[in-house]
Design an enzyme around this catalytic site. Structure first.
Site, PDB file in Angstrom:
ATOM      1  N   GLU B  51      -3.053   6.244  11.180  1.00  0.00           N
ATOM      2  CA  GLU B  51      -1.834   6.720  10.220  1.00  0.00           C
ATOM      3  C   GLU B  51      -1.027   7.698  10.713  1.00  0.00           C
ATOM      4  O   GLU B  51       0.355   7.871  10.295  1.00  0.00           O
ATOM      5  CB  GLU B  51      -2.506   6.910   8.522  1.00  0.00           C
ATOM      6  N   PHE B 113     -13.817   5.329  -5.625  1.00  0.00           N
ATOM      7  CA  PHE B 113     -13.755   5.161  -4.136  1.00  0.00           C
ATOM      8  C   PHE B 113     -12.192   5.531  -3.530  1.00  0.00           C
ATOM      9  O   PHE B 113     -11.461   5.005  -4.016  1.00  0.00           O
ATOM     10  CB  PHE B 113     -13.990   3.762  -4.124  1.00  0.00           C
ATOM     11  N   GLN B 114     -12.376   5.951  -2.485  1.00  0.00           N
ATOM     12  CA  GLN B 114     -11.091   6.380  -1.683  1.00  0.00           C
ATOM     13  C   GLN B 114     -10.152   7.031  -2.673  1.00  0.00           C
ATOM     14  O   GLN B 114      -8.786   6.976  -2.650  1.00  0.00           O
ATOM     15  CB  GLN B 114     -10.377   5.156  -1.249  1.00  0.00           C
ATOM     16  N   LYS B 163      -2.482   2.614  -8.277  1.00  0.00           N
ATOM     17  CA  LYS B 163      -2.535   1.228  -8.310  1.00  0.00           C
ATOM     18  C   LYS B 163      -2.110   0.589  -9.333  1.00  0.00           C
ATOM     19  O   LYS B 163      -1.374  -0.245  -9.240  1.00  0.00           O
ATOM     20  CB  LYS B 163      -3.896   0.707  -7.706  1.00  0.00           C
ATOM     21  N   MET B 480      -1.878  24.154  29.366  1.00  0.00           N
ATOM     22  CA  MET B 480      -1.391  25.262  28.696  1.00  0.00           C
ATOM     23  C   MET B 480      -2.311  26.120  28.238  1.00  0.00           C
ATOM     24  O   MET B 480      -2.426  27.304  28.362  1.00  0.00           O
ATOM     25  CB  MET B 480      -0.676  24.926  27.538  1.00  0.00           C
TER      26      MET B 480
END
Ligand code: TPP
Ligand code: MG
Lengths: 163, 572
Positions: B51, B113-114, B163, B480
């Site tokens: 993502e 959940f989630q 949802k 760097m």
């Protein structure tokens, strides 16, 4: 310098946490914070007292203004204004202390709002210095509990903060 | 009126908003939305492999086109994986909308959940975030999200969608609002006329003027106005890393970019100037060096759409809040009608001085007969692509070399994470650019450290046929970091080596692409040409460059703008 910033905020969930989050995120300091709905139910009024250099205060007001939910704000300390804070104090009050406390409460124009045989509960309103002064006058030894509302403020005269 | 489910309304809103692409990744809380996406073909969805990459793709698209990018992810881990990308966009004021699934509103707060409080998690790194509370609100929320993301000082907006707001068989009347009005959000549409007049008077009276332009010129699409004003006045101009391309780099009035790794002449001219016209930049610490030593003789005019950017670190003498294009237009008109003209004598003395500085350093580096210098790779790429490529960069030495040695003459072509400095940005950003500009040459300049932070996207490139050219300046180190350790920690290279590097050629091939390794200096140009000739192939160029090279100039820490290292041994 100490400042009182008054903010009209959309009365929406999450708006307050954005204001508080901004202060911690940018390392600004909050001394007191009060918030409640206004006569217009879509708006809350929030008052925050803070300290900082002029530059920091300028950033605070600009950053607050950038929050989408901030509708309007004013730094009350820029003009003459009225500032009030409410304090409730429980004091140990037995024997000869009772008369002494009563006198001090009168001098500070407070009220005894609850009494038991050993405790007075006192209500006091005023600016923050006055409330500090009262605690000093009665002495911290007898203080059992203190609760302060934080500062609310309003400009003097014709000036109003509204949309 | 049409009756649509929340999910269908969401997708219809995106269509009506004119969204071409969404970059995303599905999951439980977003499945109603993904189903609605499946049943239409106007909005195209690009399935990434992580993502974070979806957000960088949207970001690359936004930087190259000026239009907001769109991301769609699920709740919980899908949403939290976007945070680095969102923070990257936030720091560089890139417009985008990130649509996140959320558990059903009835479950919020129950550690379902989630479930993650995405509104809370994202709050410090977004311009704004919104939750959908009723399905009927979806069109308005979407319109608001794009409006806020793209106007004023742009930035990312997160939309959290529980949802149950997208349930398929619950339908509502759909209409897409043409306009939104927010009483508490009114970005300035023009600058204050009095302040603009004052600024022009000061500009015309200056003896040693400097124009300092930033990313705001690109975001505000004000390059044409900036060029017109600068040429009209004949003044020297520099820009920030974010402003690269806002003024043609090959023009003689351009002194290169400024700051930590800016050119000697830009930093010297800034330090000695008596008037700085700052256009859409923010005096950040990578530009100013120690603020108390910043440009002691300069008065400052600062134009910015965001009032909070003005006098944040450096106090402005003349602040102008407004869109840079509109303000510059007014300045141009005032300069034209003014009886005052720039002081020709002072200006010619100033240019003489600047030319001396330019001759003294002028971006030199030592070449070697065998080792490939990273700078020469970039110079060769610039020549071979006629300076026309889009260059998305990762973060590190390679980023600085790319910015220094690729001369950008146009805006929106230099695509880099300037504010957050996010390793892993380059490849997905390049993909976002290539998708929208399929015929343009799109390079991803990277290092072997950065590329491994989102290398899984080689798979996305295969799926959607995105033939970018990956230029890996392989110095076999986190260069760097190593440079700082050389300079500040007596070369103790704590964790700055990448041991056991993969065989990038085989890796590229495993993903179905072409890999070319370049180890010899004489192979550089021919192999670069060979790679660029493969128009329809993604080519991974693994170029072994000098491992000991440092980026110079480099400002001395806590010094003024003029205190710089010019090489490992020269300090001014
Ligand atoms: C996500 C992230 N982690 C750490 C850093 C700190 N950092 C800045 S540059 C750099 C080294 C980058 O190495 P490489 O990609 O090989 O580029 P090079 O400097 O060698 O050209 C690191 C670790 C960062 N900018 N971003
Ligand atoms: Mg490296």
């Amino acid at each position: 310098m100490r400042r009182i910033i008054s903010v009209l905020l959309e009365n929406e969930p999450g708006a307050l946490s954005r204001v508080v989050g901004l202060f911690s995120q940018r390392n600004y300091n909050i001394e007191t914070l009060t918030v409640a709905p206004t006569e217009d139910e879509t708006l809350s009024r929030l008052t925050v007292t803070t300290t900082g250099s002029d530059k920091v205060i300028e950033q605070i007001t600009k950053q607050l203004n950038k929050l989408i939910e901030v509708v309007k704000l004013v730094d009350l300390t820029e003009g003459s204004h009225i500032e009030r804070e409410l304090m409730l104090v429980k004091l140990k009050a037995t024997g000869s202390q009772r008369a002494e406390i009563k006198r001090t409460v009168d001098i500070f124009r407070g009220q005894i709002v609850d009494v038991t045989s050993s405790v007075y509960t006192i209500q006091l309103a005023g600016d923050s210095e006055k409330l500090d002064g009262f605690i000093q006058a009665v002495g911290t030894a007898g203080v059992l509990e203190v609760v302060r509302s934080g500062v609310s403020g309003i400009a003097r005269g014709e000036k109003i903060l509204s949309i | 009126m049409e009756l649509l489910s929340g999910a269908d309304m969401l997708i219809r809103s995106l269509q009506d908003e004119g969204i071409e692409y969404i970059y995303g990744y599905p999951g439980g809380a977003a499945l109603h939305i993904y189903d609605a996406l499946f049943r239409q073909d106007k909005v195209k969805h690009i399935l990434v492999r992580h993502e974070q990459a979806a957000v960088h793709m949207a970001d690359g698209y936004a930087r190259a086109t000026g239009k907001p990018g769109t991301v769609l992810v699920t709740s919980g881990p899908g949403a939290t994986n976007t945070i680095t990308g969102i923070a990257t966009a936030f720091m560089d004021s890139i417009p985008m909308v990130v649509l996140c699934g959320q558990v059903a509103s009835t479950l919020i707060g129950e550690d379902a959940f989630q479930e993650t409080d995405m509104i809370g998690v994202s709050r410090p790194v977004v311009k704004h975030n919104l939750s959908v509370r009723h399905p009927e609100e979806i069109p308005e929320v979407i319109r608001k999200a794009y409006y806020i993301a793209a106007t004023g000082r742009p930035g990312p907006v997160v939309v959290d969608i529980p949802k149950d707001m997208t349930t398929p068989n619950e339908r509502y009347e759909y209409s897409y609002p043409k306009k939104v009005k927010l009483r508490s959000y009114n970005p300035a549409v023009r600058g204050h006329a009095g302040q603009i007049k004052k600024a022009v008077d000061m500009l015309l009276a200056a003896k040693r003027p400097m124009i300092y332009a930033g990313g705001g010129v690109i975001l505000g699409q004000a390059s044409d106005q900036l060029i017109e004003l600068t040429r009209m006045l004949g003044y020297p101009i520099t820009n920030t890393l974010m402003g690269i391309g806002c003024y043609p780099a090959t023009d003689k009035q351009h002194l290169g970019w400024l700051g930590m790794h800016g050119t000697y002449e830009s930093n010297m001219a800034m330090h000695h100037s008596d008037l700085i016209l700052c256009v859409g930049a923010r005096f950040d610490d990578r530009v100013t060096n120690a603020t108390e030593k910043f440009c002691p003789g300069a008065r400052i005019v600062h134009i910015d759409i965001d009032p909070a950017s003005i006098s944040k670190t450096i106090e402005a003498d003349v602040p102008i809040v407004g869109p840079v294009d509109a303000v510059l237009k007014e300045m141009i008109a005032l300069v034209k009608e003014s009886k005052e003209k720039p002081d020709a004598e002072a200006l010619s003395a100033w240019w003489k001085q600047i030319e001396e500085w330019r001759a003294f350093h002028g971006m030199r580096y030592e070449t070697s007969s065998d080792a490939i210098k990273p700078q020469e790779v970039i110079e060769a790429l610039w020549r071979l692509t006629n300076g026309e490529a889009y260059v998305a960069s990762d973060v590190g030495q390679h980023q600085m070399f790319a910015a220094q040695y690729y001369k950008f003459d146009k805006p929106n072509r230099w695509i880099n994470s300037g504010g957050l400095g996010t390793m892993g940005f380059g490849l997905p950003a390049a993909m976002g650019v290539k998708l929208t500009h399929p015929d343009a040459e799109v390079l991803c300049v990277t290092g072997e450290g950065s590329i491994q932070m989102n290398i899984q996207e080689l798979s996305t490139c295969k799926q959607y046929d995105l033939p970018v050219k990956i230029v890996n300046l392989n110095n076999q180190a986190l260069g760097m970091v190593k440079q700082w350790q050389d300079m500040n920690y007596e070369s103790r290279h704590s964790q700055s080596y990448m041991e056991s590097l993969p065989d990038f050629i085989k890796l590229a091939e495993a993903y179905g692409h072409v890999g070319i390794r370049i180890e010899k200096r004489e192979d550089l140009e021919p192999k670069l040409k060979e790679a660029l000739a493969m128009k329809d192939k993604l080519v991974f160029l693994d170029i072994y460059v000098d491992r000991f090279e440092h980026v110079y100039p480099m400002q001395v820490a806590r010094g003024s703008m003029k205190d710089m290292w010019l090489s490992k041994t020269e300090r001014v």
